[in-house]
Design a protein around this motif. Structure first.
Motif, PDB file in Angstrom:
ATOM      1  N   LEU A   1       1.271  13.690  -9.897  1.00 11.61           N
ATOM      2  CA  LEU A   1       1.880  15.001  -9.739  1.00 11.61           C
ATOM      3  C   LEU A   1       2.369  15.210 -11.104  1.00 11.61           C
ATOM      4  O   LEU A   1       2.548  16.438 -11.545  1.00 11.61           O
ATOM      5  CB  LEU A   1       2.974  14.899  -8.665  1.00 11.61           C
ATOM      6  CG  LEU A   1       2.649  15.162  -7.184  1.00 11.61           C
ATOM      7  CD1 LEU A   1       3.860  14.964  -6.355  1.00 11.61           C
ATOM      8  CD2 LEU A   1       1.837  16.541  -6.864  1.00 11.61           C
ATOM      9  N   VAL A   2       3.263  14.159 -11.788  1.00 10.84           N
ATOM     10  CA  VAL A   2       3.755  14.383 -13.201  1.00 10.84           C
ATOM     11  C   VAL A   2       2.485  14.834 -13.875  1.00 10.84           C
ATOM     12  O   VAL A   2       2.789  15.822 -15.077  1.00 10.84           O
ATOM     13  CB  VAL A   2       4.227  13.097 -13.698  1.00 10.84           C
ATOM     14  CG1 VAL A   2       4.690  13.238 -15.079  1.00 10.84           C
ATOM     15  CG2 VAL A   2       5.646  12.835 -12.644  1.00 10.84           C
ATOM     16  N   ALA A   3       1.378  13.958 -14.036  1.00 14.07           N
ATOM     17  CA  ALA A   3       0.331  14.421 -15.018  1.00 14.07           C
ATOM     18  C   ALA A   3      -0.330  16.005 -14.455  1.00 14.07           C
ATOM     19  O   ALA A   3      -0.738  16.549 -15.455  1.00 14.07           O
ATOM     20  CB  ALA A   3      -0.802  13.464 -14.687  1.00 14.07           C
TER      21      ALA A   3
ATOM     22  N   VAL B   1       2.792   5.911  -2.771  1.00 16.67           N
ATOM     23  CA  VAL B   1       3.824   7.028  -3.353  1.00 16.67           C
ATOM     24  C   VAL B   1       3.834   7.012  -4.998  1.00 16.67           C
ATOM     25  O   VAL B   1       4.041   8.032  -5.350  1.00 16.67           O
ATOM     26  CB  VAL B   1       5.134   6.666  -2.475  1.00 16.67           C
ATOM     27  CG1 VAL B   1       6.402   7.302  -3.227  1.00 16.67           C
ATOM     28  CG2 VAL B   1       5.082   6.861  -1.031  1.00 16.67           C
ATOM     29  N   ALA B   2       3.994   6.023  -5.511  1.00 11.49           N
ATOM     30  CA  ALA B   2       4.172   5.704  -6.978  1.00 11.49           C
ATOM     31  C   ALA B   2       2.967   6.409  -7.670  1.00 11.49           C
ATOM     32  O   ALA B   2       3.177   7.191  -8.752  1.00 11.49           O
ATOM     33  CB  ALA B   2       4.349   4.387  -7.394  1.00 11.49           C
ATOM     34  N   GLY B   3       1.944   5.893  -7.180  1.00 13.89           N
ATOM     35  CA  GLY B   3       0.802   6.634  -8.041  1.00 13.89           C
ATOM     36  C   GLY B   3       0.531   7.898  -7.723  1.00 13.89           C
ATOM     37  O   GLY B   3       0.122   8.788  -8.490  1.00 13.89           O
TER      38      GLY B   3
ATOM     39  N   VAL C   1      -5.860   4.255  -0.242  1.00 12.55           N
ATOM     40  CA  VAL C   1      -4.776   3.126  -0.060  1.00 12.55           C
ATOM     41  C   VAL C   1      -3.821   3.899   0.831  1.00 12.55           C
ATOM     42  O   VAL C   1      -3.031   3.291   1.544  1.00 12.55           O
ATOM     43  CB  VAL C   1      -3.948   3.116  -1.387  1.00 12.55           C
ATOM     44  CG1 VAL C   1      -2.611   2.012  -1.251  1.00 12.55           C
ATOM     45  CG2 VAL C   1      -5.009   2.159  -2.527  1.00 12.55           C
ATOM     46  N   ALA C   2      -3.402   5.359   0.474  1.00 16.37           N
ATOM     47  CA  ALA C   2      -2.361   6.106   1.422  1.00 16.37           C
ATOM     48  C   ALA C   2      -2.900   6.037   2.806  1.00 16.37           C
ATOM     49  O   ALA C   2      -1.940   5.632   3.808  1.00 16.37           O
ATOM     50  CB  ALA C   2      -2.299   7.511   0.966  1.00 16.37           C
TER      51      ALA C   2
ATOM     52  N   PRO D   1       0.792  -1.420   0.064  1.00 14.88           N
ATOM     53  CA  PRO D   1      -0.030   0.049  -0.093  1.00 14.88           C
ATOM     54  C   PRO D   1       0.715   1.203   0.098  1.00 14.88           C
ATOM     55  O   PRO D   1       0.521   2.204  -0.661  1.00 14.88           O
ATOM     56  CB  PRO D   1      -0.917  -0.172   1.317  1.00 14.88           C
ATOM     57  CG  PRO D   1       0.068  -1.138   2.053  1.00 14.88           C
ATOM     58  CD  PRO D   1       0.692  -1.981   1.088  1.00 14.88           C
ATOM     59  N   ARG D   2       2.011   1.246   0.660  1.00 14.45           N
ATOM     60  CA  ARG D   2       2.865   2.436   0.645  1.00 14.45           C
ATOM     61  C   ARG D   2       3.296   2.767  -0.503  1.00 14.45           C
ATOM     62  O   ARG D   2       3.344   3.693  -1.265  1.00 14.45           O
ATOM     63  CB  ARG D   2       3.839   2.417   1.753  1.00 14.45           C
ATOM     64  CG  ARG D   2       3.267   2.438   3.247  1.00 14.45           C
ATOM     65  CD  ARG D   2       4.389   2.694   4.278  1.00 14.45           C
ATOM     66  NE  ARG D   2       3.794   2.737   5.452  1.00 14.45           N
ATOM     67  CZ  ARG D   2       4.790   2.905   6.623  1.00 14.45           C
ATOM     68  NH1 ARG D   2       6.132   3.256   6.642  1.00 14.45           N
ATOM     69  NH2 ARG D   2       4.139   3.113   7.786  1.00 14.45           N
ATOM     70  N   LEU D   3       4.042   1.767  -1.215  1.00 14.89           N
ATOM     71  CA  LEU D   3       4.467   2.065  -2.555  1.00 14.89           C
ATOM     72  C   LEU D   3       3.479   2.356  -3.511  1.00 14.89           C
ATOM     73  O   LEU D   3       3.835   3.132  -4.583  1.00 14.89           O
ATOM     74  CB  LEU D   3       5.207   0.615  -3.092  1.00 14.89           C
ATOM     75  CG  LEU D   3       5.740   0.502  -4.242  1.00 14.89           C
ATOM     76  CD1 LEU D   3       6.995   1.721  -4.299  1.00 14.89           C
ATOM     77  CD2 LEU D   3       6.347  -0.966  -4.746  1.00 14.89           C
ATOM     78  N   VAL D   4       2.402   1.859  -3.586  1.00 14.14           N
ATOM     79  CA  VAL D   4       1.275   2.060  -4.414  1.00 14.14           C
ATOM     80  C   VAL D   4       0.949   3.775  -4.090  1.00 14.14           C
ATOM     81  O   VAL D   4       0.785   4.432  -5.461  1.00 14.14           O
ATOM     82  CB  VAL D   4      -0.007   1.254  -4.223  1.00 14.14           C
ATOM     83  CG1 VAL D   4      -1.286   1.735  -4.952  1.00 14.14           C
ATOM     84  CG2 VAL D   4       0.311  -0.242  -4.888  1.00 14.14           C
TER      85      VAL D   4
END
Length: 364
Positions: free
Chosen positions: A66-68, A59-61, A91-92, A54-57
């Motif tokens: 932010l990029v989008a 942060v990555a998502g 999830v965060a 969940p943490r990785l999802v």
């Protein structure tokens, strides 16, 4: 099967919420525009691993969002993609606990609002804060369920431990009862048999008395064993009283032991466990006197008051040879443990003049 359905749901969400709307309005033709679109697509696909990471999802998502957001001017932003933001917020909350998650979300929304450049922050708030709160509730429910499950396992382990202790205690109680019953009966039979062997040629009358005592002791032991078997089988059993002390003293006297018994004070209406232990103290003491002090006079005193019952068995030094009947050394030890369980005391040791005394105090 649940995992498969979840993966299918993620794919449907990404296709229906991002790919199809962007394609309907025209897929970006520039490199930057494709980066913008792919960032939204991948931010949705990473939700497939929300259970295990969940943490990785989060942060990555969130990073891809932010990029989008920073490249939103290079392509058309589909409103259904906000559902992905809501799921990432949920999830965060599952991955980050308490104030850390809340502070992280607040800072993230400020950066995203600045990058998007939308003067109205309501959409971002609507699709992030409720999801985060829902995730917080879900995480807390999971934590409570985990704690309850752990407590349930602890209680089960404690129950098994208590059951094992109860089983050991019951085995020890049965062993002590068998020792008291069998030890006394066998000691009397062995001593009388030895006396009968010595007297068989020169005194037939006393030999017959010795064999009669053996037979009586055997019958009494069998009766005591039967009562123990009935008790263990759940049969009702009348509570013992101090009259059984008279019986065991009479049997010891008939077997040739010089024994007398005196009762003082209260002797009626005693609790059954107290009367039973008083009987066992007298029985064990008489057995030891037969074994280790043959020919000695034995005096039994039972004194009852409102608060305590005192049982004292004292024998003089033995006047004959040792009977040669060795005990197992557990009789007085087992009695002391059972008496202490009732809050009483047991003392045993030599007395002035060379004899031996056993005294028990049993609270009423």
């Amino acid at each position: 099967m649940t995992v498969v359905w979840w993966l299918a749901g993620v794919v449907v969400l990404v296709v229906g919420g991002v790919v199809a709307p962007i394609g309907w309005h025209g897929w970006p033709s520039t490199v930057v525009g494709n980066v913008f679109a792919l960032s939204l697509v991948v931010s949705g696909l990473v939700l497939a691993w929300w259970r295990t990471h969940p943490r990785l999802v989060a942060v990555a998502g969130g990073g891809l969002w932010l990029v989008a957001g920073g490249l939103s001017s290079w392509g058309w932003f589909p409103d259904p993609a906000l559902v992905i933001l809501a799921l990432l917020s949920t999830v965060a909350a599952l991955g980050f606990r308490g104030w850390q998650g809340a502070a992280g979300l607040a800072g993230y929304l400020l950066i995203l609002f600045y990058l998007v450049g939308d003067p109205n922050p309501v959409p971002l708030m609507m699709f992030s804060v409720p999801g985060f709160l829902a995730g917080t509730v879900l995480r807390q429910r999971r934590e409570v369920a985990a704690r309850l499950a752990a407590r349930g396992r602890e209680l089960e382990e404690e129950r098994e431990l208590f059951a094992d202790l109860a089983l050991r205690h019951e085995r020890a109680r049965i062993a002590a009862e068998l020792h008291d019953i069998v030890g006394h009966a066998i000691s009397v039979m062995i001593i009388q048999a030895a006396a009968g062997q010595r007297l068989v040629d020169r005194d037939p009358d006393r030999t017959r008395e010795a064999f009669a005592a053996i037979a009586e002791s055997a019958r009494q032991g069998r009766g005591d064993l039967q009562r123990l078997v009935d008790l263990l089988g759940g049969a009702a059993s009348g509570g013992p009283d101090l009259a059984v002390i008279d019986e065991v003293v009479d049997r010891a006297a008939r077997s040739g032991l010089d024994v007398s018994c005196r009762f003082e004070g209260v002797r009626d209406g005693l609790p059954a466990p107290v009367a039973h232990l008083a009987f066992r103290v007298v029985q064990e003491s008489l057995t030891n006197a037969l074994r280790y002090a043959p020919g000695a006079a034995v005096r039994v005193t039972v004194s009852g008051s409102v608060q305590i019952l005192v049982v004292r068995v004292e024998n003089a030094p033995g006047s004959g040879a040792d009977a040669g009947v060795a005990g197992c050394g557990q009789g007085l030890t087992g009695l002391r443990e059972r008496i202490q369980e009732l809050g009483g005391r047991l003392s045993a040791g030599p007395v002035v003049g060379g004899g031996w005394a056993v005294e028990a105090g049993l609270p009423l």
